[in-house]
Design a protein around this motif. Sequence first.
Motif, short mmCIF file in Angstrom:
data_model
loop_
_atom_site.label_atom_id
_atom_site.label_comp_id
_atom_site.label_asym_id
_atom_site.label_seq_id
_atom_site.Cartn_x
_atom_site.Cartn_y
_atom_site.Cartn_z
N SER A 129 79.09 56.02 88.17
CA SER A 129 78.14 56.80 88.52
C SER A 129 76.79 56.39 87.40
O SER A 129 77.03 55.79 86.55
CB SER A 129 78.53 58.39 87.82
OG SER A 129 78.73 58.53 86.52
N GLU A 130 75.62 56.76 87.94
CA GLU A 130 74.44 56.44 86.96
C GLU A 130 74.59 57.08 85.65
O GLU A 130 74.10 56.48 84.78
CB GLU A 130 73.25 57.09 87.82
CG GLU A 130 72.84 56.11 89.00
CD GLU A 130 71.83 56.69 89.96
OE1 GLU A 130 71.30 57.99 89.50
OE2 GLU A 130 71.28 56.30 90.79
N ARG A 131 75.33 58.08 85.35
CA ARG A 131 75.65 58.75 84.31
C ARG A 131 76.40 57.96 83.27
O ARG A 131 76.12 57.78 82.06
CB ARG A 131 76.16 60.17 84.41
CG ARG A 131 76.86 61.06 83.27
CD ARG A 131 77.32 62.26 83.28
NE ARG A 131 78.71 62.26 83.89
CZ ARG A 131 79.64 62.82 83.05
NH1 ARG A 131 79.28 63.09 81.73
NH2 ARG A 131 80.90 62.81 83.21
N MET A 132 77.52 57.42 83.72
CA MET A 132 78.56 56.40 83.17
C MET A 132 77.62 55.23 82.81
O MET A 132 77.86 54.75 81.85
CB MET A 132 79.69 56.30 84.00
CG MET A 132 80.68 55.41 83.35
SD MET A 132 82.10 55.05 84.18
CE MET A 132 82.92 53.66 83.23
N ALA A 133 76.82 54.64 83.73
CA ALA A 133 76.11 53.52 83.39
C ALA A 133 74.94 53.62 82.47
O ALA A 133 75.02 52.71 81.63
CB ALA A 133 75.24 53.04 84.78
N GLU A 174 87.01 55.63 73.72
CA GLU A 174 86.48 56.64 72.93
C GLU A 174 85.40 57.08 73.62
O GLU A 174 84.81 58.17 73.57
CB GLU A 174 86.03 56.17 71.63
CG GLU A 174 87.40 55.97 70.66
CD GLU A 174 86.91 55.26 69.45
OE1 GLU A 174 85.82 54.75 69.04
OE2 GLU A 174 87.85 55.13 68.64
N PHE A 175 84.58 56.09 74.33
CA PHE A 175 83.37 56.69 75.39
C PHE A 175 83.54 57.35 76.19
O PHE A 175 82.92 58.30 76.37
CB PHE A 175 82.65 55.26 75.61
CG PHE A 175 81.68 55.39 76.69
CD1 PHE A 175 80.31 55.88 76.38
CD2 PHE A 175 82.06 54.92 77.93
CE1 PHE A 175 79.63 56.18 77.58
CE2 PHE A 175 81.22 54.93 78.88
CZ PHE A 175 80.02 55.23 78.79
N VAL A 176 84.52 57.10 76.94
CA VAL A 176 85.10 57.78 77.97
C VAL A 176 85.61 59.25 77.69
O VAL A 176 85.00 59.97 78.37
CB VAL A 176 86.34 57.26 78.74
CG1 VAL A 176 86.82 58.13 79.81
CG2 VAL A 176 85.78 55.90 79.50
N THR A 177 86.21 59.60 76.56
CA THR A 177 86.74 60.40 76.01
C THR A 177 85.39 61.51 75.80
O THR A 177 85.43 62.75 76.06
CB THR A 177 87.64 60.59 75.00
OG1 THR A 177 88.73 59.66 75.32
CG2 THR A 177 88.24 61.85 74.50
N ARG A 178 84.62 60.99 74.98
CA ARG A 178 83.33 61.76 74.39
C ARG A 178 82.52 62.35 75.42
O ARG A 178 82.10 63.35 75.26
CB ARG A 178 82.60 60.72 73.47
CG ARG A 178 81.28 61.46 72.77
CD ARG A 178 80.74 60.58 71.60
NE ARG A 178 81.87 59.98 70.78
CZ ARG A 178 82.16 58.71 70.66
NH1 ARG A 178 81.67 57.85 71.49
NH2 ARG A 178 82.71 58.46 69.69
N HIS A 179 82.46 61.32 76.54
CA HIS A 179 81.31 61.81 77.74
C HIS A 179 82.07 62.58 78.80
O HIS A 179 81.70 63.22 79.58
CB HIS A 179 80.69 60.66 78.17
CG HIS A 179 79.70 59.90 77.37
ND1 HIS A 179 78.49 60.69 76.92
CD2 HIS A 179 79.73 58.93 76.22
CE1 HIS A 179 77.67 59.86 76.11
NE2 HIS A 179 78.50 58.91 75.51
N GLY A 180 83.31 63.00 78.55
CA GLY A 180 84.36 63.65 79.70
C GLY A 180 83.99 62.77 81.00
O GLY A 180 83.98 63.44 82.12
N LEU A 181 84.44 61.58 81.18
CA LEU A 181 83.88 60.65 82.34
C LEU A 181 85.35 60.83 83.05
O LEU A 181 86.41 61.08 82.57
CB LEU A 181 83.68 59.31 81.94
CG LEU A 181 82.34 58.97 81.29
CD1 LEU A 181 82.21 57.63 80.85
CD2 LEU A 181 81.20 59.61 82.08
N THR A 182 85.18 60.68 84.36
CA THR A 182 86.32 61.18 85.55
C THR A 182 86.55 60.00 86.18
O THR A 182 86.11 58.95 86.39
CB THR A 182 85.76 62.42 86.05
OG1 THR A 182 84.58 61.91 87.09
CG2 THR A 182 85.59 63.68 85.25
#
Length: 231
Positions: free
Chosen positions: A81-85, A193-201
């Motif tokens: 997603s653009e959010r993740m990018a 840690e980045f995935v956890t902190r931003h709640g990426l799915t």
Amino acid sequence: MASEAQPTPRFFVLDEDMFGSHGTRFDKAEPINRGDAPRCPPCNKVLSSLQWLMPYRAELELYGKDFGDFVQGSGNSILISERMAGGFQAKGLSGLLGFHPVEVVRVARKRKGPKPAEMPGYVVVTPCFGSAAVDVKRSRLRYNEPVTCSECRSAGLDSVHGFVLEPGTWQGEDVFHARGIAGSIIVSERFSEFVTRHGLTNMKLIPTEEYVSDPLRMGSPDAAFVNSDED
């Protein structure tokens, strides 16, 4: 005074969470243009599928209640997603190549339920082939042929029952394919840690030493099969 020993880096295999609430997959949509597959420079062995080239057009399959930030399909490229990018780049993470916008031409819903939230924008990225290498002697791998190239370390890999990377080979990439296990996407602890902190799915992060891939159900090997020309 002696310096403190640096902690051993932790790594994870990145996989999709298809049975979660954000299960999403994609198929390439016509016209599909492909380039050459990456090859190992010394032995010329093909390392992955053909490259996906512009125009980037995709069809999504939505299995969860809402769209995922991480979307796999066939081939080496993935959608994020653009959010993740944006978060990935703002954090200064490395190892993903491309970041080209994708046109989603169709969404096929695979489950009944409320209408999902608005679909995010997606970009196509490709994990790099890093310098890190699987430590064959310290990993639980089952081969049907010997490893003969010390560069790509590719061979007939039947199953994986946990693996570690060879010390000193990782050069700091946060998302990458490792030599010797090119079919898996490996990520750093910083990425986790980045995935956890931003709640990426739509992601599962499996510690490499716990990762199992045994499609032929051959079971865990008693020892690694090592028989390279360098031994």
